[in-house]
Design an enzyme around this catalytic site. Sequence first.
Site, PDB file in Angstrom:
ATOM      1  N   GLU A 494       5.202   1.409  -0.424  1.00  0.00           N
ATOM      2  CA  GLU A 494       6.181   2.477  -0.212  1.00  0.00           C
ATOM      3  C   GLU A 494       6.687   2.955  -1.560  1.00  0.00           C
ATOM      4  OE1 GLU A 494       9.172   0.888   2.368  1.00  0.00           O
ATOM      5  OE2 GLU A 494       7.794   0.654   4.061  1.00  0.00           O
ATOM      6  N   HIS A 517      10.589   4.683   6.310  1.00  0.00           N
ATOM      7  CA  HIS A 517      11.327   3.418   6.400  1.00  0.00           C
ATOM      8  C   HIS A 517      12.812   3.691   6.667  1.00  0.00           C
ATOM      9  CE1 HIS A 517      11.149  -1.034   5.030  1.00  0.00           C
ATOM     10  NE2 HIS A 517      12.035  -0.874   6.002  1.00  0.00           N
TER      11      HIS A 517
END
Length: 633
Positions: A494, A517
């Site tokens: 990420e 997220h």
Amino acid sequence: MPNTAAPLPYLVFDFDSTFTQVEGLDELADIALQGLPNQAAVVAQIRALTDQGMAGEIGFQESLAKRLALLGANEKHLASLVARLKTRVSESIRRNGNFFRQFADRIYVVSSGFREFIEPVVADFGITADHVLANTFTFDEEGRITGCDPGNVLSRDGGKIRQLVLLDLDGPVYVFGDGYTDYQIREAGLAHRFYAYTENVARPTVVARADEVLPTFDEFLYQLKLPMTLSYPKNRIKVLLLENPDIRAKELFSEEGYQVETVPGGLDEDELIQRIEGVSILGIRSKTQVTKRVLDAANRLISIGAFCIGTNQIDLNEAMKKGVAVFNAPFSNTRSVVELALGEIIVLARRIPEKNPKMHAGKWDKSAKGSFEIRGKTLGIVGYGNIGSQLSVVAEAVGMKVVYFDVAEKLQLGNAVKCRTLDELLAQADVVTLHIDGRRENENFIGEKEFAQMKPGALFLNNARGHVVDVPALAAALRSGHLGGAAIDVFPYEPKTNNESFENELRGLPNVLLTPHIGGSTAEAQRNIAEFVPERIMQYINTGNTQQSVNFPNIQLPSQQAHRLIHIHANVPGVLAKINNVLAAHHVNILGQYLKTNEHIGYVITDINREYDQDVIQALRAVEHTIKFRVLY
């Protein structure tokens, strides 16, 4: 600096914004003008004049005269003012009240404020009337405050200087204050040191001239090795918060007196190693990796706060072996993740990820193909913990049948049915949602084999951890049409900041909902997390409680009535006996003792009498297999 044999220097304290958190005249105006329509405006004027005088921007005499003219107060208001000021004594001064009582003969309060409200406040700390030098009010026949006694040297410019000359103290003088008039005592050569006292207010012009800046009185006592209530000044505890936790976290740590530094994004290993030296508390979310190398560089680290549920980004065993307690927020964002999962199920079932961009592109595609209601469908929950179990209740409420699989035995809620194996769940679920932890054994927990076992057209959700899913295998199952859609909120890699590009094989695939997220990214969840984690950490630092730590033996301690010794050691035979032998050899009386261990470490908390030989501390630090030792008092 004095040693233990030398007499304490004379300590001269300002009152307003030093001994107390507030300015007495400001508070008196607030009381006297209560309920009047111009209250706020007049109080603001008085505070502005106070600040100008304290910063040296206007003369003290001018500041005082103008404030008294605006005041509109009466003698009858003074009792209320004293009662209020007694509740607004500076925290570190209140905390160290015993020091003031013990050394009252060496302490003076020299203030341009007024004796009528100063004397009764400081009397609670053992400071007698003859050690209070302050102005006095003048009153008219009806008790209205008309001004101050012009014969008092403190009513004039340079009054504090003249007062110190008159005192003629026979030893070193240290001055503590927040105002320019306090510094002038040092400038005139009447004080050996001037401490800018910034616990309540920091005035740049005063701070710039100080011999030293004191964020709290604890710092002064610590530096001079004088008796203090705390074992370590809170202002020396440095907090590093990464990845933008809710502002409430910074507020709580700051209110506790800690130094707080924030960094907007995550840091890579080398960057964190550069920043970790001197840090006592590290706060992270899910992006930052706390590795062995980071922990090796952390010379003062006491605790790590994970402002999220997962902790796989932290080397928990290594942190434990170094005596660093880790706390997370296992419940705080549960509802937010559950609501996201339910929304994803409905959105995927109606194929919204396909239809929404078409509408934005001007294409009208009204079709029921591939869309279905979720009522009556089977939801398969993999991982029946806090989130999984709550999701099962919510899903049942909208008419879904729930089955679940978990490696641990869990109490099923409602009509949820436990599956004996993952294969059993995959074969019957119309929707599969993951809520498992990020342990290494769970890497690629769902891959090509598991996707093949799912029903044709089934939907797949991952709001757990990115690496628990084989993303290329998921992409292949979606491209082939075997799966009807997917919602993914977590990814193996990420971006560290919002400025970094997101790259993933799932981009552009049909009926795939990708989110960055945000499962716990609601105002409510982030606020809850930002309160829960700091509270656990501060409890640990202040009392030794490890309840809800994810890597320490959990122990809930009774309230502390004495000095508390915290001893973390390798879990090997005989350490407790060695600790007690040291205490016995130094004739220390044990009031209470608590021990809890796990596979790697032992955690001993010993409450002892307040009077003891200081050599015992060094002896306890030297006990073989000690990892960390600290004293709480």
